[in-house]
Write an enzyme that holds these catalytic residues in place. Structure first.
Site, PDB file in Angstrom:
ATOM      1  CB  CYS A   1       6.472   3.047  22.439  1.00  0.00           C
ATOM      2  SG  CYS A   1       7.997   3.961  21.823  1.00  0.00           S
TER       3      CYS A   1
ATOM      4  CB  CYS B   1       7.369   9.331  18.973  1.00  0.00           C
ATOM      5  SG  CYS B   1       6.439   8.805  17.605  1.00  0.00           S
TER       6      CYS B   1
ATOM      7  CB  CYS C   1      19.294   1.289  16.608  1.00  0.00           C
ATOM      8  SG  CYS C   1      17.528   1.691  17.014  1.00  0.00           S
TER       9      CYS C   1
ATOM     10  CB  CYS D   1      12.619  -2.794  20.352  1.00  0.00           C
ATOM     11  SG  CYS D   1      13.330  -2.817  18.805  1.00  0.00           S
TER      12      CYS D   1
ATOM     13  CB  CYS E   1       2.816   2.937  20.626  1.00  0.00           C
ATOM     14  SG  CYS E   1       2.607   3.341  18.828  1.00  0.00           S
TER      15      CYS E   1
ATOM     16  CD  GLU F   1      17.995   7.330  25.403  1.00  0.00           C
ATOM     17  OE1 GLU F   1      18.484   6.954  26.594  1.00  0.00           O
ATOM     18  OE2 GLU F   1      16.963   6.533  25.077  1.00  0.00           O
TER      19      GLU F   1
HETATM   20  N1  SAH Z   1       8.400   4.548  15.122  1.00  0.00           N
HETATM   21  C1  SAH Z   1       8.635   3.624  14.271  1.00  0.00           C
HETATM   22  C2  SAH Z   1      10.240   3.281  14.654  1.00  0.00           C
HETATM   23  C3  SAH Z   1      10.658   3.557  16.033  1.00  0.00           C
HETATM   24  S1  SAH Z   1      10.146   2.173  17.171  1.00  0.00           S
HETATM   25  C4  SAH Z   1       7.848   2.609  14.561  1.00  0.00           C
HETATM   26  O1  SAH Z   1       7.146   2.326  15.562  1.00  0.00           O
HETATM   27  O2  SAH Z   1       8.013   1.567  13.813  1.00  0.00           O
HETATM   28  C5  SAH Z   1      11.037   0.638  16.709  1.00  0.00           C
HETATM   29  C6  SAH Z   1      10.088  -0.761  16.830  1.00  0.00           C
HETATM   30  O3  SAH Z   1      10.190  -0.659  18.421  1.00  0.00           O
HETATM   31  C7  SAH Z   1       8.933  -0.665  16.699  1.00  0.00           C
HETATM   32  O4  SAH Z   1       8.522  -1.786  15.811  1.00  0.00           O
HETATM   33  C8  SAH Z   1       8.132  -0.559  17.700  1.00  0.00           C
HETATM   34  O5  SAH Z   1       7.042  -1.021  17.821  1.00  0.00           O
HETATM   35  C9  SAH Z   1       8.955  -1.285  18.685  1.00  0.00           C
HETATM   36  N2  SAH Z   1       8.845  -1.101  20.095  1.00  0.00           N
HETATM   37  C10 SAH Z   1       8.236  -0.192  20.988  1.00  0.00           C
HETATM   38  N3  SAH Z   1       8.121  -0.251  22.052  1.00  0.00           N
HETATM   39  C11 SAH Z   1       8.645  -1.621  22.353  1.00  0.00           C
HETATM   40  C12 SAH Z   1       8.742  -2.181  23.760  1.00  0.00           C
HETATM   41  N4  SAH Z   1       8.428  -1.859  24.754  1.00  0.00           N
HETATM   42  N5  SAH Z   1       9.033  -3.883  23.405  1.00  0.00           N
HETATM   43  C13 SAH Z   1       9.516  -3.969  22.044  1.00  0.00           C
HETATM   44  N6  SAH Z   1       9.393  -3.123  21.010  1.00  0.00           N
HETATM   45  C14 SAH Z   1       8.939  -2.067  21.321  1.00  0.00           C
HETATM   46 FE1  SF4 Z   2       6.508   6.318  18.178  1.00  0.00          FE
HETATM   47 FE2  SF4 Z   2       7.267   4.510  19.782  1.00  0.00          FE
HETATM   48 FE3  SF4 Z   2       4.764   4.170  18.425  1.00  0.00          FE
HETATM   49 FE4  SF4 Z   2       7.225   3.981  17.102  1.00  0.00          FE
HETATM   50  S1  SF4 Z   2       6.576   2.572  18.675  1.00  0.00           S
HETATM   51  S2  SF4 Z   2       5.507   5.307  16.333  1.00  0.00           S
HETATM   52  S3  SF4 Z   2       8.311   5.416  18.542  1.00  0.00           S
HETATM   53  S4  SF4 Z   2       5.293   5.743  19.854  1.00  0.00           S
END
Ligand code: SAH
Ligand code: SF4
Length: 339
Positions: free
Chosen positions: A119, A112, A105, A331, A116, A90
């Site tokens: 996410c 990934c 974006c 995000c 986390c 996406e």
């Molecule tokens: N992997 C990288 C970049 C992609 S994620 C990273 O983690 O930084 C981009 C941003 O979205 C990151 O700051 C991540 O922590 C945030 N993010 C992930 N899941 C989210 C959620 N459910 N609500 C808000 N932000 C989220």
């Molecule tokens: Fe990967 Fe999502 Fe964590 Fe970014 S926030 S490192 S995309 S699992």
């Protein structure tokens, strides 16, 4: 058949050489691809019809498809893009009404591995890295579809850019040179991959580094981000300070706010303490709900309180505007599959 999207001017010259055309023709094709977002060779009207016919025999503009396109009530566009091998990612275009900025974006990986807890991308596991061409095709797809020129790119889609750094760096070079997007209009966001941060420091990167911190102490961060086991807050701090010394650039600290978890007064204090000697701004991201997690977004009051506490420590703090939540384009909501 050669795909023109993703080729440098020099690479396009190899094609025009074979067709006995000048370097100037290569420049025209290059500009049609990156600046004028041509959808087909037929659109390249300053090339002669005969040359276009010859070119069509050996080259095509793109080999990706838009599988799904969604538009949010706030104007945000989300695309599901399919590559020739069937992999999908996406990519999102955000328009901010009061500015001329058009921010793409982009995704750097399919899925990934960092996983986390908050996410949606992480839930899907890791599938593969994207090539630099596949990364820039995301921006070209947006430009071709909307007819608009993207002005900013953030690596905040699916994937961890610093675990695919060679391709990300090459894509950034092309954004800079071929799309003419200034280095300072590019942002790389990372969950804190220390070797990658060190490499960017050595390269003296002039784009913005955004660091997803999300918790001010080891225990809490480990809970949210398993990567804390490998690259912990203490080591991260040294890497960030070194990055600032080497590049002279201010870092953006991203801090997700989850109700009653990391949004407390104690967390704000610990965060201020952690950041006090790091040259940074803070961007607070209210949690966007994903399908199978019972985390909650804090109230606006709680968000403002957290912001004030941090500001008192002398940091510049912004709260990220939610974009495209109604189409799951906010995000962390990108999953890259049709379901
Ligand atoms: N992997 C990288 C970049 C992609 S994620 C990273 O983690 O930084 C981009 C941003 O979205 C990151 O700051 C991540 O922590 C945030 N993010 C992930 N899941 C989210 C959620 N459910 N609500 C808000 N932000 C989220
Ligand atoms: Fe990967 Fe999502 Fe964590 Fe970014 S926030 S490192 S995309 S699992």
């Amino acid at each position: 058949m050669q795909v023109l999207a993703g080729l440098s001017q020099k690479e396009i010259e190899k094609i025009t050489d074979v067709l006995h055309q000048s370097k100037f023709r290569a420049r025209q094709i290059h500009n049609w691809i990156y600046l004028k977002s041509a959808r087909s060779i037929d659109e390249m009207t300053d090339l002669s019809r005969e040359f276009r016919e010859e070119l069509k025999k050996v080259a095509t503009v793109t080999d990706v498809k838009i599988k799904v396109k969604q538009e949010s009530t706030d104007g945000t566009l989300k695309y599901l893009i399919e590559y020739p091998d069937g992999a999908c990612v996406e990519t999102v275009l955000m328009r901010f009404d009061n500015r001329a900025n058009l921010t793409a974006c982009v995704s750097s990986q399919v899925g990934c591995a960092v996983n986390c807890s908050f996410c949606a991308t992480g839930k899907r596991g890791f599938i593969r890295n994207l090539t630099y061409k596949e990364i820039i095709e995301q921006v070209l797809t947006i430009q071709r579809d909307t007819g608009l020129k993207v002005t900013n790119v953030v690596f905040m889609g699916q994937g961890e850019p610093l675990l695919n750094l060679d391709n990300v760096l090459k894509a950034m070079e092309i954004f800079n040179e071929s799309f003419q997007i200034g280095q300072r209009r590019l942002t790389v966001s990372t969950s804190g991959i220390i070797p990658g941060i060190n490499r960017l420091a050595e390269l003296d990167m002039q784009s913005t580094l955004a660091l997803s911190l999300h918790a001010p102490n080891h225990e809490l961060r480990k809970n949210l981000m398993p990567i804390e086991d490998k690259y912990n807050l203490l080591d991260l701090k040294s890497a960030l300070k070194n990055y600032v010394v080497k590049t002279g650039r201010r870092i953006t600290i991203e801090y997700l706010l989850i109700k009653n978890l990391n949004d407390t007064v104690e967390c704000a204090k610990q965060l201020a303490e952690y950041l006090y000697d790091i040259k940074c701004n803070v961007n607070l991201i209210p949690y966007n709900p994903i399908f199978d997690k019972d985390y909650r977004r804090p109230s606006n009051n709680a968000i403002m309180k957290f912001k004030c506490l941090l500001e008192h420590s002398g940091k510049k703090v912004t709260v990220r505007l939610e974009r495209g939540a109604d189409i799951d384009a906010a995000c962390g909501q990108l999953r890259g599959k049709v379901d």
